[in-house]
Design a protein around this motif. Structure first.
Motif, PDB file in Angstrom:
ATOM      1  N   VAL A  91       1.128  -0.974   0.236  1.00  0.00           N
ATOM      2  CA  VAL A  91      -0.107  -0.593  -0.590  1.00  0.00           C
ATOM      3  C   VAL A  91       0.584   0.923  -0.324  1.00  0.00           C
ATOM      4  CG1 VAL A  91      -0.440   0.230   2.495  1.00  0.00           C
ATOM      5  CG2 VAL A  91      -1.951   1.463   1.128  1.00  0.00           C
ATOM      6  N   ILE A 111      -3.868   4.552   7.205  1.00  0.00           N
ATOM      7  CA  ILE A 111      -3.406   3.606   7.705  1.00  0.00           C
ATOM      8  C   ILE A 111      -4.373   2.835   8.211  1.00  0.00           C
ATOM      9  CG2 ILE A 111      -1.182   4.046   9.430  1.00  0.00           C
ATOM     10  CD1 ILE A 111      -1.935   1.177   5.924  1.00  0.00           C
ATOM     11  N   ILE A 114      -8.291   2.322   6.942  1.00  0.00           N
ATOM     12  CA  ILE A 114      -8.066   1.317   6.202  1.00  0.00           C
ATOM     13  C   ILE A 114      -7.923   0.150   6.978  1.00  0.00           C
ATOM     14  CG2 ILE A 114      -6.782  -0.143   3.830  1.00  0.00           C
ATOM     15  CD1 ILE A 114      -5.120   2.391   3.050  1.00  0.00           C
ATOM     16  N   LYS A 115      -7.359  -0.182   7.673  1.00  0.00           N
ATOM     17  CA  LYS A 115      -7.069  -1.279   8.396  1.00  0.00           C
ATOM     18  C   LYS A 115      -8.671  -1.755   9.569  1.00  0.00           C
ATOM     19  CE  LYS A 115      -2.445  -1.571   9.193  1.00  0.00           C
ATOM     20  NZ  LYS A 115      -1.604  -3.414   8.713  1.00  0.00           N
ATOM     21  N   GLU A 116     -10.312  -0.573   9.097  1.00  0.00           N
ATOM     22  CA  GLU A 116     -10.581  -0.726   9.745  1.00  0.00           C
ATOM     23  C   GLU A 116     -12.056  -0.643   9.277  1.00  0.00           C
ATOM     24  OE1 GLU A 116      -9.947   2.674  13.673  1.00  0.00           O
ATOM     25  OE2 GLU A 116     -11.416   2.622  12.085  1.00  0.00           O
ATOM     26  N   VAL A 118     -11.807  -0.420   4.848  1.00  0.00           N
ATOM     27  CA  VAL A 118     -11.727  -1.193   3.769  1.00  0.00           C
ATOM     28  C   VAL A 118     -11.185  -2.640   3.036  1.00  0.00           C
ATOM     29  CG1 VAL A 118      -9.885  -0.390   2.211  1.00  0.00           C
ATOM     30  CG2 VAL A 118     -10.743   0.954   3.488  1.00  0.00           C
TER      31      VAL A 118
END
Lengths: 154, 77
Positions: A91, A111, A114-116, A118
């Motif tokens: 990424v 970031i 994103i970890k939550e 996407v």
């Protein structure tokens, strides 16, 4: 593409170029790479899979959240899918803002979000097996959640 | 009919990326129950759900033609 899912290696400079603006005093770039050892276990390679159409929408949503929270910010995010080897780039996030503190903070926010929210998943392949990895934040669901500053330190 | 999408370990367990299921009028929770019972997907109870690419709640009602996706905890980045 400013917010995208890529089957090919990510062109890092292209992501950065999307956030170049005359009012920027800083651009921060985050490059997420494939790590060999996780808790002592050796990864051979990873497979990333995305629900592509929704993932792009959620990346765009993160961009919108950042522009609302950090005045004058520009954001670009590209995530890779497919088979990735150790050290490959998974990424790239570029954020530009008038002042550097905001550029660091907003990039970190991207970031973590994103970890939550996407829909992208990674499957780790080891010498003795493979497994889809989930829930790296040790939570289960985060529908439309607001900025979760408390997550940033986890 | 409704197109129902599966990802990551759910896709492996179902053995398909998508299934056509008649889910009109059902809540998300009711559809999860159908998938649980029909495919033995016990982990379906703890995953997120999207309707037409937006996160949905368990009590949201599915309309004709909606695309439903079950979203296991994500691990991008």
């Amino acid at each position: 593409m400013k917010f995208g899912i890529s089957k090919e290696p990510i062109n890092i400079q292209e992501v950065i170029d999307h956030v170049v603006q005359r009012n920027a005093g800083a651009i921060t770039t985050f490059i997420g790479t494939v790590r060999e050892l996780t808790k002592g276990k050796k990864t051979l390679f990873l497979i990333y899979e995305a629900y592509e159409s929704m993932a792009i929408k959620k990346l765009e949503q993160i961009g919108t959240e950042i522009r609302e929270r950090w005045q004058g910010a520009e954001v670009a995010i590209v995530h890779r899918v497919g088979k990735l080897d150790i050290t490959d780039v998974a990424v790239v996030i570029a954020v530009s803002t008038p002042h550097r503190a905001d550029a660091y903070e907003a990039n970190r926010y991207a970031i973590e979000r994103i970890k939550e929210i996407v829909p992208i998943w990674k499957k780790e392949h080891w010498e003795d097996g493979q497994e889809w990895i989930g829930d790296q934040l040790e939570k289960v669901s985060y529908p439309e959640g607001k900025p979760e500053a408390k997550h940033l330190d986890e | 009919m409704n197109n129902v999408l599966f990802f990551a370990h759910l896709k492996d367990e179902v053995g398909a990326e998508s299934l056509q299921i008649e889910a009109k009028g059902k809540s998300v929770l009711a559809l999860k129950q159908v998938v649980h019972d029909t495919y033995g997907l016990s982990s379906i109870d703890s995953v997120m759900t999207a309707i037409n690419e937006e996160f949905a709640e368990d009590d949201d009602v599915i309309q004709e033609g909606d695309t439903i996706a079950f979203i296991p905890p994500v691990s991008g980045g």
